[in-house]
Design a protein around this motif. Sequence first.
Motif, PDB file in Angstrom:
ATOM      1  N   GLY A   1       0.818  -1.206   0.000  1.00 31.75           N
ATOM      2  CA  GLY A   1       0.000   0.000   0.000  1.00 31.75           C
ATOM      3  C   GLY A   1       0.853   1.258   0.000  1.00 31.75           C
ATOM      4  N   ILE A   2       0.478   2.233  -0.835  1.00 35.88           N
ATOM      5  CA  ILE A   2       1.246   3.480  -0.996  1.00 35.88           C
ATOM      6  C   ILE A   2       0.270   4.634  -1.205  1.00 35.88           C
ATOM      7  CG2 ILE A   2       2.707   4.759  -2.638  1.00 35.88           C
ATOM      8  CD1 ILE A   2       4.306   2.210  -3.035  1.00 35.88           C
ATOM      9  N   THR A   3       0.626   5.805  -0.671  1.00 31.72           N
ATOM     10  CA  THR A   3      -0.112   7.029  -0.975  1.00 31.72           C
ATOM     11  C   THR A   3       0.724   7.864  -1.929  1.00 31.72           C
ATOM     12  OG1 THR A   3      -1.262   7.057   1.155  1.00 31.72           O
ATOM     13  CG2 THR A   3      -1.144   9.138  -0.045  1.00 31.72           C
ATOM     14  N   ALA A   4       0.182   8.128  -3.109  1.00 31.25           N
ATOM     15  CA  ALA A   4       0.912   8.851  -4.150  1.00 31.25           C
ATOM     16  C   ALA A   4       0.863  10.349  -3.900  1.00 31.25           C
ATOM     17  CB  ALA A   4       0.307   8.531  -5.517  1.00 31.25           C
ATOM     18  N   GLY A   5       1.886  11.051  -4.429  1.00 28.65           N
ATOM     19  CA  GLY A   5       1.896  12.514  -4.365  1.00 28.65           C
ATOM     20  C   GLY A   5       3.064  13.047  -3.563  1.00 28.65           C
ATOM     21  N   GLY A   6       3.353  14.344  -3.765  1.00 26.72           N
ATOM     22  CA  GLY A   6       4.437  14.996  -3.054  1.00 26.72           C
ATOM     23  C   GLY A   6       4.789  16.320  -3.690  1.00 26.72           C
ATOM     24  N   PRO A   7       5.837  16.995  -3.190  1.00 25.30           N
ATOM     25  CA  PRO A   7       6.166  18.345  -3.670  1.00 25.30           C
ATOM     26  C   PRO A   7       7.051  18.396  -4.903  1.00 25.30           C
ATOM     27  CG  PRO A   7       7.588  17.755  -1.838  1.00 25.30           C
ATOM     28  CD  PRO A   7       6.629  16.603  -2.015  1.00 25.30           C
ATOM     29  N   ALA A   8       7.698  17.285  -5.285  1.00 29.83           N
ATOM     30  CA  ALA A   8       8.673  17.311  -6.381  1.00 29.83           C
ATOM     31  C   ALA A   8       7.985  17.172  -7.732  1.00 29.83           C
ATOM     32  CB  ALA A   8       9.701  16.199  -6.205  1.00 29.83           C
ATOM     33  N   ASN A   9       8.139  18.173  -8.595  1.00 23.70           N
ATOM     34  CA  ASN A   9       7.623  18.120  -9.960  1.00 23.70           C
ATOM     35  C   ASN A   9       8.625  17.332 -10.807  1.00 23.70           C
ATOM     36  OD1 ASN A   9       6.724  18.516 -12.563  1.00 23.70           O
ATOM     37  ND2 ASN A   9       6.377  20.711 -12.333  1.00 23.70           N
ATOM     38  N   VAL A  10       8.287  16.112 -11.192  1.00 20.33           N
ATOM     39  CA  VAL A  10       9.249  15.216 -11.833  1.00 20.33           C
ATOM     40  C   VAL A  10       9.490  15.551 -13.302  1.00 20.33           C
ATOM     41  CG1 VAL A  10       8.581  13.376 -10.245  1.00 20.33           C
ATOM     42  CG2 VAL A  10       7.548  13.461 -12.522  1.00 20.33           C
ATOM     43  N   SER A  11       8.843  16.579 -13.831  1.00 21.60           N
ATOM     44  CA  SER A  11       9.021  16.924 -15.243  1.00 21.60           C
ATOM     45  C   SER A  11      10.456  17.345 -15.546  1.00 21.60           C
ATOM     46  CB  SER A  11       8.056  18.033 -15.646  1.00 21.60           C
ATOM     47  OG  SER A  11       8.300  19.216 -14.909  1.00 21.60           O
ATOM     48  N   TYR A  12      11.239  17.714 -14.515  1.00 22.87           N
ATOM     49  CA  TYR A  12      12.624  18.103 -14.756  1.00 22.87           C
ATOM     50  C   TYR A  12      13.464  16.926 -15.276  1.00 22.87           C
ATOM     51  CZ  TYR A  12      14.418  15.759 -10.535  1.00 22.87           C
ATOM     52  OH  TYR A  12      14.782  14.831  -9.589  1.00 22.87           O
ATOM     53  N   LEU A  13      12.964  15.691 -15.108  1.00 23.49           N
ATOM     54  CA  LEU A  13      13.689  14.514 -15.574  1.00 23.49           C
ATOM     55  C   LEU A  13      13.614  14.338 -17.087  1.00 23.49           C
ATOM     56  CD1 LEU A  13      12.636  11.961 -12.811  1.00 23.49           C
ATOM     57  CD2 LEU A  13      14.863  13.055 -13.076  1.00 23.49           C
TER      58      LEU A  13
ATOM     59  N   PHE B   1      -0.859  13.027 -10.663  1.00 20.04           N
ATOM     60  CA  PHE B   1      -0.746  13.820 -11.884  1.00 20.04           C
ATOM     61  C   PHE B   1      -0.938  15.311 -11.589  1.00 20.04           C
ATOM     62  CE2 PHE B   1      -2.412  15.799 -15.765  1.00 20.04           C
ATOM     63  CZ  PHE B   1      -1.418  15.439 -16.663  1.00 20.04           C
ATOM     64  N   ALA B   2      -1.830  15.629 -10.641  1.00 20.02           N
ATOM     65  CA  ALA B   2      -2.103  17.014 -10.284  1.00 20.02           C
ATOM     66  C   ALA B   2      -1.335  17.390  -9.014  1.00 20.02           C
ATOM     67  CB  ALA B   2      -3.607  17.235 -10.070  1.00 20.02           C
ATOM     68  N   PRO B   3      -0.841  18.627  -8.911  1.00 21.72           N
ATOM     69  CA  PRO B   3      -0.121  19.029  -7.705  1.00 21.72           C
ATOM     70  C   PRO B   3      -1.042  19.091  -6.491  1.00 21.72           C
ATOM     71  CG  PRO B   3      -0.529  20.925  -9.123  1.00 21.72           C
ATOM     72  CD  PRO B   3      -0.937  19.716  -9.912  1.00 21.72           C
ATOM     73  N   GLY B   4      -0.471  18.843  -5.326  1.00 20.30           N
ATOM     74  CA  GLY B   4      -1.218  18.958  -4.086  1.00 20.30           C
ATOM     75  C   GLY B   4      -2.179  17.819  -3.808  1.00 20.30           C
ATOM     76  N   SER B   5      -2.099  16.730  -4.569  1.00 20.63           N
ATOM     77  CA  SER B   5      -3.015  15.600  -4.380  1.00 20.63           C
ATOM     78  C   SER B   5      -2.326  14.485  -3.611  1.00 20.63           C
ATOM     79  CB  SER B   5      -3.497  15.060  -5.731  1.00 20.63           C
ATOM     80  OG  SER B   5      -4.186  16.051  -6.467  1.00 20.63           O
ATOM     81  N   ALA B   6      -3.100  13.767  -2.809  1.00 24.49           N
ATOM     82  CA  ALA B   6      -2.638  12.566  -2.107  1.00 24.49           C
ATOM     83  C   ALA B   6      -3.601  11.438  -2.464  1.00 24.49           C
ATOM     84  CB  ALA B   6      -2.590  12.795  -0.600  1.00 24.49           C
ATOM     85  N   ILE B   7      -3.108  10.435  -3.185  1.00 24.33           N
ATOM     86  CA  ILE B   7      -3.977   9.379  -3.731  1.00 24.33           C
ATOM     87  C   ILE B   7      -3.527   8.027  -3.187  1.00 24.33           C
ATOM     88  CG2 ILE B   7      -4.791   8.261  -5.839  1.00 24.33           C
ATOM     89  CD1 ILE B   7      -4.165  10.889  -7.314  1.00 24.33           C
TER      90      ILE B   7
END
Length: 272
Positions: free
Chosen positions: A162-174, A252-258
């Motif tokens: 089990g995992i909760t997705a989301g966080g502050p890092a915008n991974v698009s820099y990769l 996919f959206a910022p500020g979400s915890a899924i």
Amino acid sequence: AVVLPPLPVVGPCVLATAALATINVRSGPGLNFSVVAQLSAQQVASVTGVSPDSLWWQVTVSGVTGWVSSSVARLGGNCATIPVITPTSAVPAPPTDTPTVTPTLSDPVSTEEVGANTATPTATATFTNTPGPVATLNFSLPPTYGSTALTSGFVPNPFTVGITAGGPANVSYLGSACSGYASSAPSFSVNYTSGAFPTLRFYFIGGGDTTMVINTPGGSYVCVDDSFGTLHPTLDFSSPSSGRYDVWIGSFAPGSAIGGTLYVTENTGNHP
């Protein structure tokens, strides 16, 4: 195209930039310290120490020793035994909020009159705020939801956590194929031993639109958004290598915890 250098999984601890940009090496572990060198996107530096709060790494670049923020760097090799270093030099005054003074005279006067205090200057201060460090992925941090060791042919199949997705890092820099927002620390880590099965698959099923990033045993990042006609991500590795797979599940959206479940399988019939 410029490619970030791969970093080793074993061997001495080394550091490189986390994005295709040059980063500053400072004289101490903080933005208040002066810049003594720079590390380009193609360079790899030896790590010689870590700050007590683990936010800065001491490195050697072209014979110069300095400090790099963990928010803009990625690590490779064995960094668990790197010594903690507390700098003995004094911390300089913060450069932020430095006023720029523009004198305004109450009456038009000559320079000599100003020197004779015949007019009173009024100071107008303007302030410039320095933005805080940008969150990036850091595979040297302990995985948020733990880790496991799996050997080819493992049971039960699929393995789940089990995992909760989301966080502050915008991974698009990769890179352009990467999207979503994840935690700096990996969500989960798998130490895999390969065998007869030709495919290793990771997929996540949650209560919303999620993405996935995996740092492979070879030190490269791979990303995915939707798969199998769903909003859930899937990543396959053909003829998978043995080693550590660090997994980030992002929203996919910022500020979400899924909330949801990460699946690891060698059966291609298992998918979202």
